[in-house]
Structures are given as structure tokens and as C-alpha cells.
Design a protein around this motif. Structure first.
Motif, PDB file in Angstrom:
ATOM      1  N   ALA A 558       0.690  -1.402  -0.269  1.00 21.77           N
ATOM      2  CA  ALA A 558       0.141   0.178  -0.346  1.00 21.77           C
ATOM      3  C   ALA A 558       1.137   1.136   0.275  1.00 21.77           C
ATOM      4  CB  ALA A 558      -0.681  -0.295   1.254  1.00 21.77           C
ATOM      5  N   THR A 559       0.949   2.341  -1.483  1.00 21.22           N
ATOM      6  CA  THR A 559       1.715   3.664  -1.252  1.00 21.22           C
ATOM      7  C   THR A 559       0.146   4.583  -1.108  1.00 21.22           C
ATOM      8  OG1 THR A 559       0.914   3.462  -3.314  1.00 21.22           O
ATOM      9  CG2 THR A 559       3.244   2.396  -2.614  1.00 21.22           C
ATOM     10  N   SER A 560       0.642   5.652  -0.256  1.00 19.90           N
ATOM     11  CA  SER A 560       0.247   6.574   0.003  1.00 19.90           C
ATOM     12  C   SER A 560       1.088   7.786  -0.651  1.00 19.90           C
ATOM     13  CB  SER A 560       0.238   6.728   1.253  1.00 19.90           C
ATOM     14  OG  SER A 560      -0.642   8.277   1.904  1.00 19.90           O
ATOM     15  N   HIS A 561       0.254   8.952  -1.027  1.00 16.59           N
ATOM     16  CA  HIS A 561       0.726   9.664  -1.694  1.00 16.59           C
ATOM     17  C   HIS A 561      -0.020  11.645  -1.314  1.00 16.59           C
ATOM     18  CE1 HIS A 561       2.258   7.719  -4.775  1.00 16.59           C
ATOM     19  NE2 HIS A 561       1.651   6.300  -4.801  1.00 16.59           N
ATOM     20  N   THR A 562       0.873  12.863  -0.918  1.00 13.29           N
ATOM     21  CA  THR A 562       0.252  13.544  -1.312  1.00 13.29           C
ATOM     22  C   THR A 562       0.300  14.603  -1.898  1.00 13.29           C
ATOM     23  OG1 THR A 562       2.578  14.909  -0.415  1.00 13.29           O
ATOM     24  CG2 THR A 562       1.807  13.253   0.931  1.00 13.29           C
ATOM     25  N   ASP A 563      -0.331  16.106  -2.073  1.00 17.15           N
ATOM     26  CA  ASP A 563       0.142  17.087  -3.052  1.00 17.15           C
ATOM     27  C   ASP A 563       0.929  17.485  -2.515  1.00 17.15           C
ATOM     28  OD1 ASP A 563      -1.013  18.605  -0.519  1.00 17.15           O
ATOM     29  OD2 ASP A 563      -2.185  18.503  -0.830  1.00 17.15           O
ATOM     30  N   SER A 564       1.419  18.319  -3.202  1.00 16.96           N
ATOM     31  CA  SER A 564       2.554  19.454  -3.572  1.00 16.96           C
ATOM     32  C   SER A 564       2.593  20.365  -2.595  1.00 16.96           C
ATOM     33  CB  SER A 564       2.688  19.357  -4.696  1.00 16.96           C
ATOM     34  OG  SER A 564       1.757  20.890  -5.002  1.00 16.96           O
ATOM     35  N   ARG A 565       1.679  20.589  -1.372  1.00 14.88           N
ATOM     36  CA  ARG A 565       1.287  21.711  -0.746  1.00 14.88           C
ATOM     37  C   ARG A 565       2.438  21.086   0.300  1.00 14.88           C
ATOM     38  NH1 ARG A 565      -5.055  23.109  -0.538  1.00 14.88           N
ATOM     39  NH2 ARG A 565      -4.702  20.913  -0.325  1.00 14.88           N
ATOM     40  N   GLY A 566       3.004  21.944   1.132  1.00 16.19           N
ATOM     41  CA  GLY A 566       3.951  21.500   2.391  1.00 16.19           C
ATOM     42  C   GLY A 566       5.126  21.743   1.827  1.00 16.19           C
ATOM     43  N   SER A 567       6.199  21.259   2.899  1.00 12.24           N
ATOM     44  CA  SER A 567       7.604  21.170   2.986  1.00 12.24           C
ATOM     45  C   SER A 567       7.593  19.373   2.393  1.00 12.24           C
ATOM     46  CB  SER A 567       8.731  21.626   3.578  1.00 12.24           C
ATOM     47  OG  SER A 567       7.951  20.521   4.616  1.00 12.24           O
ATOM     48  N   GLU A 568       8.946  19.163   1.226  1.00 13.31           N
ATOM     49  CA  GLU A 568       8.700  17.834   1.219  1.00 13.31           C
ATOM     50  C   GLU A 568       9.137  16.880   2.164  1.00 13.31           C
ATOM     51  OE1 GLU A 568      12.055  15.196  -1.942  1.00 13.31           O
ATOM     52  OE2 GLU A 568      11.977  17.819  -1.522  1.00 13.31           O
ATOM     53  N   SER A 569      10.126  17.138   2.923  1.00 17.87           N
ATOM     54  CA  SER A 569      10.337  16.114   4.530  1.00 17.87           C
ATOM     55  C   SER A 569       9.472  16.054   4.879  1.00 17.87           C
ATOM     56  CB  SER A 569      11.468  16.865   5.277  1.00 17.87           C
ATOM     57  OG  SER A 569      10.777  17.941   5.501  1.00 17.87           O
ATOM     58  N   TYR A 570       8.111  16.854   5.676  1.00 15.74           N
ATOM     59  CA  TYR A 570       6.885  17.575   6.200  1.00 15.74           C
ATOM     60  C   TYR A 570       5.630  16.140   5.302  1.00 15.74           C
ATOM     61  CZ  TYR A 570       2.373  18.132   7.860  1.00 15.74           C
ATOM     62  OH  TYR A 570       1.431  17.673   8.744  1.00 15.74           O
ATOM     63  N   ASN A 571       5.461  16.357   4.113  1.00 15.56           N
ATOM     64  CA  ASN A 571       4.828  15.828   3.079  1.00 15.56           C
ATOM     65  C   ASN A 571       5.329  14.234   3.126  1.00 15.56           C
ATOM     66  OD1 ASN A 571       3.508  17.823   2.191  1.00 15.56           O
ATOM     67  ND2 ASN A 571       4.681  17.856   0.388  1.00 15.56           N
ATOM     68  N   GLN A 572       6.265  13.641   3.350  1.00 11.80           N
ATOM     69  CA  GLN A 572       7.143  12.330   3.371  1.00 11.80           C
ATOM     70  C   GLN A 572       6.750  11.551   4.314  1.00 11.80           C
ATOM     71  OE1 GLN A 572       9.030  10.007   0.980  1.00 11.80           O
ATOM     72  NE2 GLN A 572       8.824   8.394   2.559  1.00 11.80           N
ATOM     73  N   ARG A 573       6.446  12.275   5.478  1.00 14.89           N
ATOM     74  CA  ARG A 573       5.968  12.012   7.035  1.00 14.89           C
ATOM     75  C   ARG A 573       4.608  11.819   7.020  1.00 14.89           C
ATOM     76  NH1 ARG A 573       9.975  15.728   8.407  1.00 14.89           N
ATOM     77  NH2 ARG A 573       7.644  17.558   9.119  1.00 14.89           N
ATOM     78  N   LEU A 574       3.560  12.735   6.344  1.00 11.87           N
ATOM     79  CA  LEU A 574       2.315  12.696   6.582  1.00 11.87           C
ATOM     80  C   LEU A 574       1.935  11.609   5.664  1.00 11.87           C
ATOM     81  CD1 LEU A 574      -0.837  14.174   6.616  1.00 11.87           C
ATOM     82  CD2 LEU A 574       0.346  15.067   4.778  1.00 11.87           C
ATOM     83  N   GLY A 600       4.877   5.217   1.913  1.00 15.62           N
ATOM     84  CA  GLY A 600       5.098   6.091   1.951  1.00 15.62           C
ATOM     85  C   GLY A 600       5.207   7.375   0.655  1.00 15.62           C
ATOM     86  N   LYS A 601       5.213   7.962  -0.073  1.00 15.73           N
ATOM     87  CA  LYS A 601       5.862   8.174  -1.635  1.00 15.73           C
ATOM     88  C   LYS A 601       6.027   9.857  -1.370  1.00 15.73           C
ATOM     89  CE  LYS A 601       5.967   4.763  -3.948  1.00 15.73           C
ATOM     90  NZ  LYS A 601       7.800   4.059  -4.273  1.00 15.73           N
ATOM     91  N   GLY A 602       5.432  10.538  -0.095  1.00 15.23           N
ATOM     92  CA  GLY A 602       5.289  11.953   0.161  1.00 15.23           C
ATOM     93  C   GLY A 602       4.330  12.598  -1.531  1.00 15.23           C
ATOM     94  N   GLU A 603       5.354  13.279  -2.251  1.00 19.16           N
ATOM     95  CA  GLU A 603       5.044  14.071  -3.283  1.00 19.16           C
ATOM     96  C   GLU A 603       5.834  14.120  -4.716  1.00 19.16           C
ATOM     97  OE1 GLU A 603       7.035  18.405  -3.435  1.00 19.16           O
ATOM     98  OE2 GLU A 603       6.407  17.743  -1.162  1.00 19.16           O
ATOM     99  N   SER A 604       6.406  12.282  -4.093  1.00 19.38           N
ATOM    100  CA  SER A 604       7.596  12.451  -5.469  1.00 19.38           C
ATOM    101  C   SER A 604       6.567  11.081  -6.689  1.00 19.38           C
ATOM    102  CB  SER A 604       8.879  11.278  -4.434  1.00 19.38           C
ATOM    103  OG  SER A 604       7.819   9.419  -4.356  1.00 19.38           O
TER     104      SER A 604
END
Length: 638
Positions: A558-574, A600-604
């Protein structure tokens, strides 16, 4: 037909051709023409007993009993008359008397005969569309508690209009009045009665002589400010009547009047402009805003014996041009006793719409310029007798209805009621099918949710794939369908006022979600800056659990992705928290931890690369979860 509502509000002649009269029937016919139906029945019966009965006498005898609502005798003599007659109206009335006596199957047989003779009659078309209407009315449940109002007498008592803490009704209890030949009871007057704190009633008070006369007075309605009272009265008081040269009988009409409040009493009685020597107007009902007067009339141009009309009440108190309420409401029969409640629901009584016998109470409402379907109020408001003069306070959900049903004190009685359940409801029939075979699915779990997302009830489909639900009118709802080996589905159901709503739900086999490299669910979206599993996410993840239970060797990443708002490191943790929440939900459903990993894939790996100009919808598409097949599943079993 009920005696009082007819004697007070209708001038009725026999439906048969009078050419069958002869010297033997002269006395009885004269009594019938004078509406002395008790005496007329006795005279016609004497003719039968002396061997002078014929189809005409039998029919007149039946009509006499019909008009005083002696249903058993009316049924008997209609049957006798119809041995040699095929009069459609007699057949219809015969069906009504059978129904009033609880003989529903026989009543339907007569209605079939009537419908075949008058196929274009609205009563016939309504019956043909819904021949099994009786069980539906009887089975819809008792939505009211009904009991004797507590002030009825052996004479006729009916109506129930609350005003200024008093109940106004009409009664034949005044023994100082002459008796009326129709039913041998005193002429009708209007009374008011106050209620004690313990629920009992004080003595009824006769309204003053400006209102009550030696002739019949009828039901009342009040303007919103309480300063004007509308009521009906026989036209004899105005010296408006016609005289039959043969029978010497006088034929009047019913007129509408208004009275103005003077202190604590009523004065300045005026005849309304809608009155005419050529027809009757009766049963006044003022709309909640005081701008419209509803009433019943047999004026030319209507659809039946009596129709419902409305007319504007002008600013100066005059009445404008009447308008017929139309053929959806009015039938070839009688529509009477309109009442407009505070939420603009129109209640009325009719013997032309499908009911339980005699007159039933129905209701409808105007929505977007159109009237909703005409609905029967159901039992116990309605009975196999005549039920009429329905009024209700929509806030307290209390009101009054009048009836000549069995078990009352007199020929007509007032009953008080309390509404227990919403009156207007919709039957939702959900049919669940296999989308590929189009076969019904037996055993599917169907849950009903209200507009707030609360689960109301869950049912299982039968062999026809059907589950039924009752919801309140105009209330949005949602159906959730779950079936083993099939993809679960949710369907929105928009609120409606229709009596029945059919919803077809087709389910795809669960394998349709399994692609060569991944499980394709509807998007698992997360709220902005959140990682908790929502109800919608849980619904989709349950599909994944179902697949993993079916294929025990299936392993998922199961992979999870975020949008591009916020810092890259924060999005990775989220994204890692979101992936972890997804994994934990699946594990909580009994899937072994070793079979699902979380990443977690963050915004990558944005699905929509929109830079700094993303819309809210594009941001949401980027906040997603995906389910990659690591090993196992149907492909591995080939």
C-alpha cells in the motif's frame, strides 16, 4: 354516502331515470324528492312486501339506504336492482357498499365491471392502475392514535376547528330545532366548546342568532388574525330556492358567508360573491397566509358531483374568481372538506379516489407548481365508513376527524387524534443484480443511510434480489450494498414525494478490481493534512479485505501520496502516516501483517503535475493511496 355531509352539503337526485315512476311509487317518490330518505325507504319497502317490487323500486330503495349510510341494506338492494340493470353508477355505489361492509374481493369484482363499462372514468383508470390498492392502504401502518373526542351525542356531531382556545363544530343536538326528513334529526347548528385542564370538555355553547338560524349551518374556518369567520348555510335563509311543482319540495343551495368579530362575539354576516342560485358552495377553508379561500362546489365546468376550488381573498375582503383545483385532485365522484395546514398540505375527503369505503381522507401538496401524488391518509383515520372534516395542528401533531364508523355515539362523531409517525413516506424497492448475468442476487446486504450519513437499517435481499425500505418524503438517503464475491457499491437516492421508488443496483464481480499489477479501488482520499481513515475510505478498503480473503496468497504493497503543498520532508512523513493508517485498517479486519506493507511516497510521484496552480480537485487527486500486487492472486493461480 354519509347522511349528514350529504344532507347538509348536497342536493341529490336519484341516478335513475324517473320514467319508471308510476302511481304505486308516487308517495315514496315524493318523499325521496324531499330528501326524506327514512320515510322513503319505508314506503319503497312496503311496495316490495306487497309484491310491487321492480328494478326501479329496488334501485330507489338502495339509494334511500345509501343516502343514510345504511350499508347492509343498501348492499342488499343494489344487488337486487342489478340483477336486471347494468347502470354503471349503481354498480359503482354497489362496490362502495360492499367495501364499506368489508367485502373487499366482491367490491373489486364490481369495480372491474364498472371499469369495463366506463374505461375513461378516472375512478376506473385509477383502479386499473392499482387493483391491489387495499392491502397497501391497510399495511402502511397506523400513523395516528384516534379516540372519541368526548363530547359526542346520539345526534350528528362533526367538524373540529380550533380558534382562540375553543373548538368549533357542527351538531344536530339542538332539540329546539325542527327535525329534517333526511335522517329525522334536528337541523344543524354551529357550536363552540372549551377544554378543561384535565382534558375533559365543558358544555357546548350555541353560537348567536346572527350565525345560527332555523336552517342548516355547516363547518367554519377563520382568517389568520381571527377576526373573520367563514361558514356555510342553506340558501333558504336568503329566500333563494326553487320549488318543484309536482312534489312541492323546495330545492335550495349551500352558500358561503363570512362574519366579523365584534368584541368576543360574531356580527355583520355577509354572503360571499361566489354564491349562486344555480349551484352550491360549501366547506370553507382559509389558507395559512389568509390570501386564499378553498371550498367545494358543484358549479358548472367541474369534473364530478362536487369539486374542490380555490379563490383569492382580496385585500378588501372580497373574493376573487374561483379556480378548479384540477383533474388530479377532482374525480367524477365527490371531493369535499378541504383543509390547508400550516405547512401548506391540502387534506380533503373523497369517494372518487381509491379508499377503504365511503369517503376517505386524502392529502397532497403543491411542490414547484405541481401537486404531489394524491395519498390516502390510511387507518385508523380512515375506516370503511365515511371519514371527513380532517384538521391538524402540524406543530403539536394533534387534530380532529369526523366519521360515521361503527362504535360511535351517533350517526356522525368527532374523533381526536395524535400523529405518531410521519404521514408521507416513500417505499424504496432496491433490486440487486449481477451486472454480467443480469440475474438477481439473493443474500446481498443492503443498508439504508439517512442524509446525515447515519445507518438506519440493514436488510438482506430475497430470491428476487429485492430489499424494501420506507423513508420519509423529500428526504435524501443512500443505499450501501455488500455481497460476497462482488464489488460493494453505494447509491444516492434523491428525496421524492412519489409513493414508490424503484432503484436497481448492479454489482460487478470482485475480480473486476484485480488488474495484472495492482488492485484498482476508487480513490482513497484523505482530508488536507490528515491521515485518519474516513468512512468513505473504509468502504473502499473493505473491498481490498474481501479480495485478500478470497486469495489468501495475495500480498499487497500500500503506497500513499500527498499533494505538493508543504515541505518535501513534511509530506514524506505525512504520506508514511497515511500508508500506515491504511495498513493498520486492513490488519484490523483480520489480514495477517505479513501480507500488506506500507510505503509513503510523499510528493515524489504526483498524479497531476500542476505546480503552484493546482485546483482543490487536483490537489485531492494527488492525495491518494494505491495498492500494488507484490505476489499471489488469481494470476499466480493460473
Amino acid at each position: 354516502m354519509k347522511n349528514l355531509k350529504t344532507l347538509l352539503f348536497i342536493a341529490l337526485m336519484s341516478s335513475l331515470c324517473l320514467t319508471a315512476q308510476n302511481s304505486d311509487t308516487k308517495k315514496a317518490d315524493k318523499q325521496f324528492a324531499r330528501f326524506e330518505f327514512v320515510k322513503a325507504a319505508e314506503s319503497y319497502k312496503k311496495l316490495v312486501d306487497s309484491g310491487k317490487g321492480d328494478p326501479y323500486v329496488y334501485a330507489q330503495l338502495a339509494e334511500s339506504y345509501y343516502n343514510i349510510f345504511s350499508t347492509v341494506e343498501a348492499e342488499r338492494w343494489y344487488a337486487k336492482a342489478l340483477e336486471t340493470s347494468q347502470n354503471p353508477e349503481l354498480i359503482y355505489k354497489y362496490s362502495e357498499m360492499l367495501k364499506a361492509n368489508g367485502k373487499y374481493e366482491e367490491s373489486n369484482q364490481q369495480m372491474e365491471k364498472f371499469a369495463s363499462m366506463r374505461p375513461s372514468d378516472n375512478r376506473a383508470t385509477a383502479f386499473r392502475k392499482n387493483p391491489n390498492y387495499l392491502p397497501k392502504i391497510l399495511e402502511q401502518g397506523k400513523k395516528f392514535n384516534v379516540q372519541d373526542a368526548g363530547f359526542n351525542t346520539p345526534q350528528s356531531d362533526f367538524g373540529g376547528t380550533m380558534h382562540d382556545g375553543k373548538l368549533y363544530f357542527t351538531s344536530g343536538r339542538n332539540d329546539n330545532r325542527k327535525t329534517y326528513g333526511w335522517n329525522e334529526e334536528p337541523f344543524l347548528d354551529i357550536y363552540s366548546i372549551a377544554k378543561n385542564s384535565d382534558g375533559s370538555y365543558q358544555a357546548a355553547t350555541l353560537l348567536n342568532n346572527n350565525i345560527n338560524t332555523k336552517f342548516h349551518e355547516g363547518l367554519v374556518s377563520f382568517s389568520p388574525d381571527g377576526n373573520t369567520m367563514y361558514f356555510s348555510r342553506e340558501s333558504y335563509f336568503e329566500k333563494d330556492f326553487q320549488k318543484d311543482s309536482l312534489s312541492n319540495a323546495r330545492f335550495g343551495q349551500l352558500y358561503l358567508f363570512k362574519a366579523t368579530k365584534l368584541g368576543s362575539d360574531w356580527d355583520t354576516v355577509e354572503s360571499l360573491s361566489v354564491n349562486s342560485q344555480n349551484y352550491s358552495v360549501k366547506n370553507p377553508a382559509v389558507s395559512p397566509d389568509g390570501k386564499t379561500l378553498y371550498f367545494s362546489s358543484n358549479m358548472p365546468g367541474g369534473y364530478g358531483l362536487f369539486d374542490l376550488y380555490k379563490a383569492p381573498i382580496n385585500a378588501d375582503g372580497t373574493i376573487g374568481e374561483p379556480e378548479n383545483l384540477g383533474q388530479k385532485i377532482n374525480t367524477e365522484g365527490q371531493e369535499m372538506f378541504p383543509y390547508i395546514s400550516s405547512n401548506n398540505t391540502l387534506y380533503f375527503s373523497s369517494n372518487g379516489h381509491l379508499g377503504l369505503g365511503g369517503m376517505d381522507v386524502f392529502y397532497t401538496k403543491e411542490v414547484d407548481g405541481k401537486m404531489t401524488p394524491i395519498r390516502n391518509v390510511g387507518i385508523p383515520i380512515n375506516s370503511n365508513g365515511d371519514d371527513f372534516a380532517f384538521t391538524i395542528d402540524e406543530e403539536s401533531e394533534e387534530g380532529f376527524v369526523s366519521s360515521n364508523r361503527d362504535g360511535g355515539q351517533g350517526s356522525d362523531d368527532v374523533y381526536a387524534f395524535k400523529k405518531l409517525q410521519p404521514l408521507c413516506d416513500v417505499l424504496i424497492t432496491a433490486t440487486v443484480l449481477d451486472d454480467k448475468t443480469r440475474e438477481p442476487l439473493n443474500g446481498a446486504s443492503v443498508s439504508l443511510y439517512d442524509a446525515s450519513g447515519n445507518k438506519v437499517v440493514t436488510k438482506t435481499t430475497n430470491e428476487q434480489g429485492i430489499a424494501e425500505f420506507i423513508v420519509e418524503c423529500e428526504q435524501d438517503s443512500e443505499l450501501e450494498v455488500v455481497m460476497e464475491d462482488f464489488e460493494s457499491k453505494k447509491v444516492q437516492v434523491n428525496g421524492t414525494s412519489e409513493e414508490e421508488l424503484a432503484v436497481q443496483i448492479s454489482l460487478d464481480p470482485i475480480e473486476e478490481l484485480i488488474k495484472p499489477e495492482e488492485i484498482v479501488l476508487n480513490p482513497i482520499y484523505f482530508d488536507y493534512d490528515k491521515s485518519n481513515i474516513t468512512a468513505q475510505a473504509a468502504f473502499e478498503l473493505d473491498k481490498l479485505v474481501q479480495i485478500m480473503n478470497k486469495y489468501p496468497d495475495l500480498v499487497i504493497n500500500a503506497t500513499s501520496h500527498t499533494d505538493s503543498r508543504g515541505s518535501e520532508s513534511y509530506n514524506q512523513r505525512l504520506s508514511q502516516r497515511r500508508a500506515k493508517s491504511t495498513q493498520q485498517y486492513v490488519i484490523s479486519k483480520g489480514i495477517d501483517e505479513s501480507r500488506i506493507s506500507a510505503e509513503g511516497k510523499g510528493e515524489s510521484d504526483l498524479k497531476v503535475k500542476c505546480g503552484s496552480n493546482c485546483t482543490d480537485e487536483e490537489h485531492q487527486q494527488n492525495r491518494r493511496s494505491e495498492f500494488l500486487i507484490v505476489s499471489g492472486g488469481p494470476e499466480a493461480q493460473k
